[in-house]
Structure formats: structure tokens, C-alpha cells
Design a protein around this motif. Structure first.
Motif, PDB file in Angstrom:
ATOM      1  N   LEU A  15       0.868  -1.179   0.000  1.00  0.00           N
ATOM      2  CA  LEU A  15       0.000   0.000   0.000  1.00  0.00           C
ATOM      3  C   LEU A  15       0.907   1.233   0.000  1.00  0.00           C
ATOM      4  N   LEU A  16       0.616   2.162  -0.893  1.00  0.00           N
ATOM      5  CA  LEU A  16       1.438   3.360  -1.021  1.00  0.00           C
ATOM      6  C   LEU A  16       0.635   4.598  -0.638  1.00  0.00           C
ATOM      7  N   GLY A  17       1.333   5.625  -0.217  1.00  0.00           N
ATOM      8  CA  GLY A  17       0.670   6.881   0.108  1.00  0.00           C
ATOM      9  C   GLY A  17       1.644   8.032   0.067  1.00  0.00           C
ATOM     10  N   VAL A  18       1.082   9.226  -0.067  1.00  0.00           N
ATOM     11  CA  VAL A  18       1.910  10.422  -0.042  1.00  0.00           C
ATOM     12  C   VAL A  18       1.086  11.565   0.563  1.00  0.00           C
ATOM     13  N   GLY A  19       1.739  12.376   1.342  1.00  0.00           N
ATOM     14  CA  GLY A  19       1.097  13.546   1.930  1.00  0.00           C
ATOM     15  C   GLY A  19       1.970  14.766   1.699  1.00  0.00           C
ATOM     16  N   SER A  20       1.322  15.911   1.703  1.00  0.00           N
ATOM     17  CA  SER A  20       2.058  17.155   1.528  1.00  0.00           C
ATOM     18  C   SER A  20       1.371  18.225   2.368  1.00  0.00           C
ATOM     19  N   SER A  21       2.161  19.081   2.976  1.00  0.00           N
ATOM     20  CA  SER A  21       1.573  20.187   3.734  1.00  0.00           C
ATOM     21  C   SER A  21       2.347  21.471   3.440  1.00  0.00           C
ATOM     22  N   TYR A  22       1.599  22.566   3.505  1.00  0.00           N
ATOM     23  CA  TYR A  22       2.190  23.878   3.285  1.00  0.00           C
ATOM     24  C   TYR A  22       1.699  24.805   4.388  1.00  0.00           C
ATOM     25  N   ARG A  23       2.625  25.363   5.123  1.00  0.00           N
ATOM     26  CA  ARG A  23       2.306  26.252   6.236  1.00  0.00           C
ATOM     27  C   ARG A  23       2.138  27.677   5.721  1.00  0.00           C
ATOM     28  N   LEU A  24       0.899  28.188   5.784  1.00  0.00           N
ATOM     29  CA  LEU A  24       0.608  29.553   5.337  1.00  0.00           C
ATOM     30  C   LEU A  24       1.067  30.583   6.359  1.00  0.00           C
ATOM     31  N   SER A  25       0.908  30.240   7.656  1.00  0.00           N
ATOM     32  CA  SER A  25       1.324  31.117   8.744  1.00  0.00           C
ATOM     33  C   SER A  25       1.533  30.234   9.977  1.00  0.00           C
ATOM     34  N   GLU A  26       1.785  30.829  11.115  1.00  0.00           N
ATOM     35  CA  GLU A  26       1.956  30.058  12.358  1.00  0.00           C
ATOM     36  C   GLU A  26       0.721  29.244  12.715  1.00  0.00           C
ATOM     37  N   ASN A  27      -0.469  29.771  12.367  1.00  0.00           N
ATOM     38  CA  ASN A  27      -1.722  29.133  12.766  1.00  0.00           C
ATOM     39  C   ASN A  27      -2.505  28.510  11.606  1.00  0.00           C
ATOM     40  N   GLN A  28      -1.987  28.566  10.400  1.00  0.00           N
ATOM     41  CA  GLN A  28      -2.721  28.049   9.245  1.00  0.00           C
ATOM     42  C   GLN A  28      -1.832  27.139   8.400  1.00  0.00           C
TER      43      GLN A  28
END
Length: 143
Positions: free
Chosen positions: A90-103
Motif C-alpha cells: 500500500l502506497l501513500g503520499v502527503g504534503s503540507s504547506y504552512r501559510l502562517s503560524e496558525n494556518q
């Protein structure tokens, strides 16, 4: 029954549900994932999971036919011994981008899996049949 208490009595004590099985499941799994920081705000997290599953059923079920007076006219015992081994990734990928300290915004896409259960393959209603090519379910989760 009509209470909220557990009730473990058989519906038909002479033939407890007309079957007796030993059901066994074994599952070995290993997984790995890693957070890769592209820069201060953006990260990528790939992952992989290896599964090795073996399920088995050993036992019997009875086909009992009664006439209108309740007498048994057919009582067939059907013995079964089934084993279903399988292995897969089973494969997966995640990505996140921090817009600010709280978002933060994120994206995940992973493969999912649900194994066939005993209740999927043993049906007591004679009006239904089970597809002999039944397989485990596979799909995707995206959020």
C-alpha cells in the motif's frame, strides 16, 4: 431480546446455528514513511506499507430442510477447509504547506484495503450466491 443486557443463548440449542468453525487470521505488516522538508513551509511525506495476510476457516455447516410438520427431511453436513494467503503493498503520499503560524493546508492520497470476511462468503439465504471470484476490496483515500 428487548433488554440492553447481553444475551448469549442459542436460537436453536439442538443445532447451534447449524455450523461450527474455527476461524483464524494472521497479519504481518511493516511500514515506513519519511518527512521531507522541501523548505521552511512545505513538506512532503511519502510512505509504504507491506502486508502479508493469511485467513482460514475449518469447520462445517448444515443444510437442514424441514417439512410442514417440522420433521427433518434433509440434513446435509458440508465440511470446509479454506485458506486465503495474500501479500501486497500500500502506497501513500502527503504534503503540507504552512501559510502562517496558525494556518496550514495539506493534501493526502493513500491506497486502502478491506479484506473479505467470513460473513461475505458464507450466506445462509438460498436465494443468494457468492461470486466465486470474490476478492478483497481496494481503493483510495484522498483528502
Amino acid at each position: 431480546d428487548s433488554t440492553s443486557n447481553p444475551n448469549f443463548t442459542y436460537l436453536n440449542p439442538s443445532y447451534p446455528e447449524n455450523s461450527r468453525y474455527i476461524l483464524r487470521g494472521e497479519n504481518l505488516a511493516a511500514f515506513a514513511e519519511n518527512v521531507i522538508h522541501i523548505n521552511k513551509r512545505w513538506s512532503l511525506t511519502p510512505g509504504i506499507r507491506a502486508e502479508n495476510i493469511r485467513t482460514s476457516a475449518v469447520g462445517y455447516y448444515r443444510d437442514i430442510v424441514r417439512d410442514k410438520s417440522g420433521s427433518i427431511v434433509v440434513d446435509n453436513r458440508n465440511d470446509e477447509r479454506k485458506t486465503y494467503p495474500r501479500s501486497f503493498l500500500l502506497l501513500g503520499v502527503g504534503s503540507s504547506y504552512r501559510l502562517s503560524e496558525n494556518q496550514e493546508i495539506y493534501f493526502n492520497a493513500t491506497q486502502n484495503y478491506r479484506s473479505v470476511t467470513y460473513s461475505d462468503i458464507r450466506i445462509r439465504n438460498p436465494n443468494f450466491i457468492v461470486d466465486p471470484n470474490i476478492r478483497d476490496e481496494r481503493g483510495y483515500n484522498i483528502d
